[in-house]
Every structure is written in structure tokens, then in C-alpha cells.
Design a protein around this motif. Structure first.
Motif, short mmCIF file in Angstrom:
data_model
loop_
_atom_site.label_atom_id
_atom_site.label_comp_id
_atom_site.label_asym_id
_atom_site.label_seq_id
_atom_site.Cartn_x
_atom_site.Cartn_y
_atom_site.Cartn_z
N THR A 116 31.72 32.71 51.08
CA THR A 116 33.08 32.95 50.58
C THR A 116 33.03 33.54 49.17
OG1 THR A 116 33.97 31.17 51.95
CG2 THR A 116 35.31 31.87 50.08
N LEU A 117 32.11 33.05 48.35
CA LEU A 117 31.98 33.59 46.99
C LEU A 117 31.60 35.07 47.04
CD1 LEU A 117 30.23 30.59 45.17
CD2 LEU A 117 32.62 31.34 44.96
N LEU A 118 30.68 35.41 47.93
CA LEU A 118 30.32 36.82 48.11
C LEU A 118 31.53 37.62 48.59
CD1 LEU A 118 28.03 38.93 48.02
CD2 LEU A 118 27.58 38.37 50.43
N GLY A 119 32.29 37.03 49.51
CA GLY A 119 33.50 37.68 50.01
C GLY A 119 34.51 37.90 48.90
N LEU A 120 34.65 36.91 48.01
CA LEU A 120 35.58 37.06 46.90
C LEU A 120 35.15 38.17 45.96
CD1 LEU A 120 36.36 33.31 46.14
CD2 LEU A 120 37.95 35.03 47.06
N LEU A 121 33.84 38.32 45.79
CA LEU A 121 33.33 39.42 44.98
C LEU A 121 33.71 40.76 45.62
CD1 LEU A 121 31.57 40.17 42.49
CD2 LEU A 121 29.61 40.15 44.03
N ALA A 122 33.52 40.85 46.93
CA ALA A 122 33.89 42.08 47.64
C ALA A 122 35.40 42.30 47.58
CB ALA A 122 33.43 41.99 49.10
N ALA A 123 36.18 41.21 47.69
CA ALA A 123 37.64 41.33 47.60
C ALA A 123 38.05 41.82 46.21
CB ALA A 123 38.30 39.99 47.92
N GLY A 124 37.32 41.40 45.20
CA GLY A 124 37.58 41.89 43.85
C GLY A 124 37.35 43.39 43.76
N CYS A 125 36.32 43.87 44.46
CA CYS A 125 36.06 45.31 44.49
C CYS A 125 37.19 46.05 45.20
CB CYS A 125 34.73 45.60 45.20
SG CYS A 125 33.29 45.00 44.29
N VAL A 126 37.69 45.45 46.30
CA VAL A 126 38.83 46.06 47.01
C VAL A 126 40.02 46.17 46.07
CG1 VAL A 126 40.51 45.73 48.86
CG2 VAL A 126 38.08 45.31 49.29
N ARG A 127 40.26 45.11 45.33
CA ARG A 127 41.37 45.11 44.36
C ARG A 127 41.17 46.19 43.30
NH1 ARG A 127 46.32 42.28 44.27
NH2 ARG A 127 47.02 42.29 42.13
N ALA A 128 39.92 46.31 42.83
CA ALA A 128 39.62 47.33 41.81
C ALA A 128 39.79 48.74 42.36
CB ALA A 128 38.19 47.13 41.29
N LEU A 129 39.68 48.88 43.69
CA LEU A 129 39.84 50.19 44.33
C LEU A 129 41.29 50.44 44.72
CD1 LEU A 129 36.64 50.12 46.58
CD2 LEU A 129 37.07 51.64 44.63
N GLY A 130 42.18 49.62 44.20
CA GLY A 130 43.60 49.83 44.46
C GLY A 130 44.16 49.07 45.63
N GLY A 131 43.35 48.20 46.24
CA GLY A 131 43.81 47.43 47.38
C GLY A 131 44.59 46.20 46.97
N CYS A 132 44.95 45.40 47.95
CA CYS A 132 45.71 44.18 47.66
C CYS A 132 45.17 43.02 48.51
CB CYS A 132 47.18 44.40 47.94
SG CYS A 132 47.55 44.88 49.62
N TRP A 133 45.64 41.83 48.19
CA TRP A 133 45.21 40.61 48.88
C TRP A 133 46.41 39.95 49.52
CZ3 TRP A 133 41.91 37.38 44.91
CH2 TRP A 133 40.81 38.12 44.49
N GLN A 134 46.12 39.19 50.55
CA GLN A 134 47.14 38.32 51.14
C GLN A 134 46.43 37.12 51.75
OE1 GLN A 134 48.83 41.18 53.86
NE2 GLN A 134 47.54 40.54 55.57
N CYS A 135 47.12 36.01 51.82
CA CYS A 135 46.56 34.80 52.44
C CYS A 135 47.16 34.65 53.83
CB CYS A 135 46.87 33.57 51.60
SG CYS A 135 45.99 33.55 50.04
N ARG A 136 46.30 34.53 54.83
CA ARG A 136 46.74 34.38 56.21
C ARG A 136 45.80 33.42 56.94
NH1 ARG A 136 49.85 38.60 58.72
NH2 ARG A 136 51.52 39.00 57.28
#
Ligand SMILES: [Zn+2]
Length: 144
Positions: free
Chosen positions: A14-34
Motif C-alpha cells: 500500500t505504501l508503494l501504491g501511495l507513492l505511485a498515487a502521488g505520481c498520478v496526482r503530480a501528473l494532474g490526476g485525482c484520487w477517490q476512495c471507493r
């Protein structure tokens, strides 16, 4: 207590996933909880996925309790499948990725398809089929 274990056991991934999610955010993406997962999508992710070699391209990927997808529509289409992988992470914890890769390597060495024939993928596909068409699921989940 059980809920805490579900999140702690796969925490390294999950920590690795959060790092990748941070990269997505830095690339202009967004997050959601589902459904117990953080889903990250959008931005330039789809364009970058398209540049990967064909064998490495993906629409979505689950890393611990984080699901990365090209966009919201893709995530909606594959959410059930990725949720099965999330449950596999909860069951196998830190051993999930090594077990997945070992299964793929074993299949490849035996001349089979490392992705499509991987038992973790087959289980995810079978569970989605079971939710949609139980009769098809029974045919696809026979023990080989
Ligand atoms: Zn899968």
C-alpha cells in the motif's frame, strides 16, 4: 482488530501504491476512495501507459489498497476485478507480489501465458463472472 489487520498486512505494498498515487496526482490526476481502496486516475496517466511496451500496458493496476487507472471510466469498468486483487493482497499480505510473479514465471517457463493463465488473474476474472453470470463462472473455475 480484524479490520486493522486487513490494512496492516499488505501495508508495504500500500505504501508503494501511495507513492505511485502521488505520481498520478503530480501528473494532474485525482484520487477517490471507493470500497476500501484509494483510486488514483486521470491526468497524463493514460498517455504514459500508452507509451509502455505492449506487454506492460495496463488499464488499471492494484498495489496494496491503492488502485491506479487510466481514467474514471476505466476504473468503473474494472473495479470489480481490481477489488478481487485487493482481497488477494489482504489475504497474502507482503507475499502477494512475490507469489504472483512466481506463478507468472512458472507459467512462462512451461510455455503458458504468464498473465492470462496466472491463477490470481483467473480468480479475479472468475469472481467477476460469478457476480455477472454464475453459470459461466462455474465453467471457468474448474480445477485443472
Ligand atoms: Zn487482474
Amino acid at each position: 482488530m480484524l479490520l486493522i489487520c486487513r490494512y496492516l498486512w499488505p501495508m508495504p505494498w500500500t505504501l508503494l501504491g501511495l507513492l505511485a498515487a502521488g505520481c498520478v496526482r503530480a501528473l494532474g490526476g485525482c484520487w477517490q476512495c471507493r470500497e476500501g481502496a484509494i483510486e488514483a486516475h486521470g491526468g497524463r496517466v493514460a498517455a504514459l501507459c500508452g507509451r509502455l511496451p505492449a506487454s506492460m500496458r495496463f488499464d488499471a493496476i492494484t498495489i496494496g489498497h491503492v488502485i491506479l487507472g487510466k481514467n474514471a471510466a476505466t476504473l468503473a469498468a474494472v473495479r470489480a476485478h481490481e477489488q478481487v486483487h485487493l482481497r488477494q493482497y489482504e489475504r497474502w499480505g507482503p507475499f502477494f507480489v512475490p507469489a504472483y510473479l512466481a506463478a507468472s514465471a512458472w507459467l512462462w517457463l512451461r510455455g503458458r501465458r504468464p498473465y492470462r493463465d496466472n491463477p490470481f488473474e483467473k480468480q479475479a476474472c472468475a469472481c467477476v463472472l460469478m457476480a455477472v453470470q454464475p453459470a459461466i463462472c462455474e465453467a471457468n473455475t474448474k480445477v485443472e
